[in-house]
Design a protein around this motif. Structure first.
Motif, short mmCIF file in Angstrom:
data_model
loop_
_atom_site.label_atom_id
_atom_site.label_comp_id
_atom_site.label_asym_id
_atom_site.label_seq_id
_atom_site.Cartn_x
_atom_site.Cartn_y
_atom_site.Cartn_z
N ALA A 19 -1.16 1.98 -2.18
CA ALA A 19 -2.16 2.75 -2.93
C ALA A 19 -2.26 4.18 -2.39
O ALA A 19 -2.36 5.15 -3.17
N LEU A 20 -2.24 4.32 -1.08
CA LEU A 20 -2.29 5.67 -0.49
C LEU A 20 -1.08 6.49 -0.93
O LEU A 20 -1.20 7.66 -1.31
N ALA A 21 0.10 5.88 -0.86
CA ALA A 21 1.32 6.60 -1.24
C ALA A 21 1.29 7.01 -2.71
O ALA A 21 1.71 8.13 -3.06
N VAL A 25 -0.50 10.53 -0.59
CA VAL A 25 -0.70 10.65 0.86
C VAL A 25 0.64 10.60 1.56
O VAL A 25 1.45 9.69 1.33
N THR A 26 0.90 11.55 2.42
CA THR A 26 2.14 11.60 3.19
C THR A 26 1.89 11.66 4.69
O THR A 26 2.85 11.65 5.47
N GLN A 27 0.63 11.75 5.11
CA GLN A 27 0.30 11.90 6.53
C GLN A 27 -0.96 11.11 6.84
O GLN A 27 -1.94 11.15 6.08
N ALA A 28 -0.95 10.39 7.95
CA ALA A 28 -2.14 9.67 8.40
C ALA A 28 -2.30 9.89 9.90
O ALA A 28 -1.35 10.24 10.61
N PHE A 29 -3.51 9.67 10.38
CA PHE A 29 -3.86 9.79 11.79
C PHE A 29 -4.58 8.51 12.19
O PHE A 29 -5.38 7.97 11.42
N LEU A 43 3.70 1.80 6.86
CA LEU A 43 3.59 3.25 6.72
C LEU A 43 4.96 3.91 6.53
O LEU A 43 5.17 4.70 5.60
N ASP A 44 5.89 3.61 7.42
CA ASP A 44 7.20 4.27 7.34
C ASP A 44 7.96 3.92 6.06
O ASP A 44 8.48 4.82 5.39
N PRO A 45 8.02 2.64 5.64
CA PRO A 45 8.73 2.35 4.38
C PRO A 45 8.17 3.08 3.17
O PRO A 45 8.89 3.35 2.22
N TYR A 46 6.88 3.40 3.20
CA TYR A 46 6.28 4.11 2.07
C TYR A 46 6.22 5.62 2.28
O TYR A 46 5.58 6.34 1.52
N GLY A 47 6.89 6.10 3.32
CA GLY A 47 7.00 7.56 3.51
C GLY A 47 5.76 8.24 4.03
O GLY A 47 5.57 9.44 3.78
#
Length: 542
Positions: A19-21, A25-29, A43-47
């Motif tokens: 859903a984020l992707a 969304v391309t960056q998270a903390f 996270l990584d598979p969805y970029g």
């Protein structure tokens, strides 16, 4: 090779990331924990790239700054219990400053009993804890509901005044595959604009004003060009809040910069006959006092209708998006109306006098800081980003005295007034724009609320100067105690070798004993991988 179809069943963790992707969304903390590993797995598979601060509060401030400089929502991921509470201060700051921050966390299982069982990180109610600081805290009950919750958050960010949101996914939903269906997307929202009669009345008030003024807050950020055009066409001086700093270039002849706290500027504002306030609360945290009594017609432009009745009520409320509203207002002003104006007066001289009066009020207090701040300005590019803390060197020094223009940004934690913002915020800004100069400004007290993020900057090898004005403790509170006639208590802190601490974290550290030394150190730090902590000793009255 043909693209494989998306699975019809997803774990809750994958549903969150998907859903984020889908929302861009391309960056998270955030920080991985025992309960959120299913989110991190995807996270990584969805970029979606990820930065790991050393404390969840740092993750919140970094995501906050990322949102402020990009205009896109910042995303922070925590685990349960103490991690979520650690980020609560950042959520409160984002609410105060109208920042679109999304916090995602796991939660206790769906059928977890009300009575405590001693489950790891168990607490009575995470949603109740976050609901007090965020616009909403949404605990989902199915995997498919995750898509609705994320869409709800992004609709909030796009509609009206942006605020932080929290989404909680129960532990059993995170790990268990379930049918999810298509991702729900937040709909595009048209920019709102006031009615034509309201715009016409506001235009008439501005057209007939002999002494107009513009007051700009953070809600005017997307309308910088329109604000400048209106100021020049009306020949109206411009004063901003800290969040509005730099919307109009602070070297412009009509700019008073961040001066709402100045008695001279407040007296001038009280004498104006029309004040156009755009995207600002006109709050005590902006004015450092109760709002002045205005004789002016107050025209407020704000996407939040509640602001029309808060603080100083508007005589002429204009509820709408700042850019769209100001463009429509300018069209109204351009329409022929009665006798042509013989020409607006040149108010640049009055602005120069007001600036001089403002600076004279604090000349003795600020004398030591100003040469150092001038040194910072001479080194930085026009598009540099400065992050700031609730420190004397920032709200007395850089905010009123270090000029910024629309190409640059100055990020400060106003309103909620949290400490420890500057360093993690600088990391978030530098993550967003690696090629731009980013400098953190802090005091020795505030820095130590988040000093561990030096390790984050060192790991990322970010060229990041951190300029710390050291006054030996909590200088503002020390001064307030002295002003009350109290004996300063618990505010003088033992000296810490902060440059050595920066080196221990893998960065660099130096002391600047003069403005020239600061210029040299700052110039080098901007091209040196890793953080460089530069201390400047402040004079501390004893």
């Amino acid at each position: 090779m043909s693209e494989q179809p998306r699975p019809t069943s997803l774990t809750g963790g994958e549903a969150v990331v998907r859903a984020l992707a889908e929302h861009g969304v391309t960056q998270a903390f955030g920080i991985p924990g025992t309960h959120n590993l299913e989110i991190y797995r995807h996270l990584d598979p969805y970029g979606i790239a990820h930065v790991t601060p050393r404390h969840e509060q740092g993750a919140g401030y970094a995501a906050d700054a990322y949102a402020r400089v990009t205009g896109r929502p910042g995303v922070a991921i925590t685990t349960t219990g103490p991690a979520l509470l650690n980020i609560a201060a950042a959520v409160g700051q984002a609410y105060s400053d109208s920042v679109p921050l999304l916090v995602v966390s796991p939660g206790m299982p769906l059928r977890h009993p009300r009575q405590s069982t001693g489950l790891l990180h168990e607490m009575r109610s995470q949603t109740e804890a976050l609901r007090g600081g965020a616009a909403f805290s949404h605990r989902v009950s199915t995997v498919e509901e995750i898509f609705s919750a994320v869409a709800r958050a992004f609709t909030l960010f796009r509609t009206g005044r942006p605020r932080p949101a929290h989404i909680e996914v129960p532990l059993d939903l995170l790990e268990t595959p379930a049918p999810a269906g298509p991702v729900r997307l937040a709909p595009p929202m048209p920019a709102t604009c006031p009615s034509e009669p309201a715009l016409r009345d506001a235009a008439q008030a501005l057209r007939s004003a002999r002494q107009p003024a513009l007051v700009l807050g953070g809600g005017a950020r997307n309308a910088a060009a329109q604000c400048l055009t209106l100021a020049e066409e009306l020949s109206a001086p411009v004063v901003t809040t800290a969040n509005g700093k730099g919307i109009v270039d602070e070297t412009h002849p009509l700019s008073l910069g961040v001066s709402l706290h100045s008695p001279s500027v407040q007296q001038w504002l009280a004498g104006c006959d029309a004040v156009l306030a755009v995207g600002t609360e006109l709050a005590e945290s902006d004015l450092w006092s109760a709002p002045p009594v205005l004789r002016a017609t107050l025209i407020r432009v704000d996407v939040d209708p509640d602001q029309m009745y808060a603080g100083l009520p508007a005589q002429l409320p204009l509820v709408g998006d700042a850019r769209t509203t100001l463009e429509a207002l300018r069209q109204q002003l351009a329409e022929p109306h009665g006798e042509p104006d013989s020409g607006a007066p040149d108010r640049a001289g009055a602005v120069r006098a007001l600036r001089a009066g403002r600076d004279a009020e604090t000349a003795e207090r600020d004398a030591h800081r100003l040469p150092y701040l001038q040194a910072v300005r001479t080194v930085l590019d026009a598009d540099a980003i400065l992050t700031s803390d609730s420190a004397q060197c920032c709200y007395y020094g850089a905010i009123p005295h270090l000029p910024v223009g629309p190409a640059g940004r100055y990020l400060h934690p106003t309103g909620f007034g949290t400490l420890g913002y500057a360093l993690p915020a600088a990391i978030g800004a530098k993550t967003a724009y690696p090629a731009r100069q980013v400098v953190a400004l802090s005091g020795d007290g505030g820095l130590q609320f988040s000093v561990q993020e030096l390790a984050t900057a060192a790991q990322l090898r970010l060229p990041l100067p951190v300029v710390v004005f050291d006054n030996g403790g909590y200088g503002e509170i020390r001064d307030e105690m002295a002003a009350r006639g109290d004996t300063p208590t618990a505010v003088d802190l033992p000296s810490v070798d902060l440059p050595a601490l920066a080196r221990a974290y893998g960065g660099h550290g130096v002391h600047a004993d003069s403005p020239e030394a600061l210029t040299r150190a700052l110039s080098l730090a901007l091209t040196t991988p890793g953080p460089t902590l530069i201390t400047v000793t402040e004079e501390t009255p004893r």
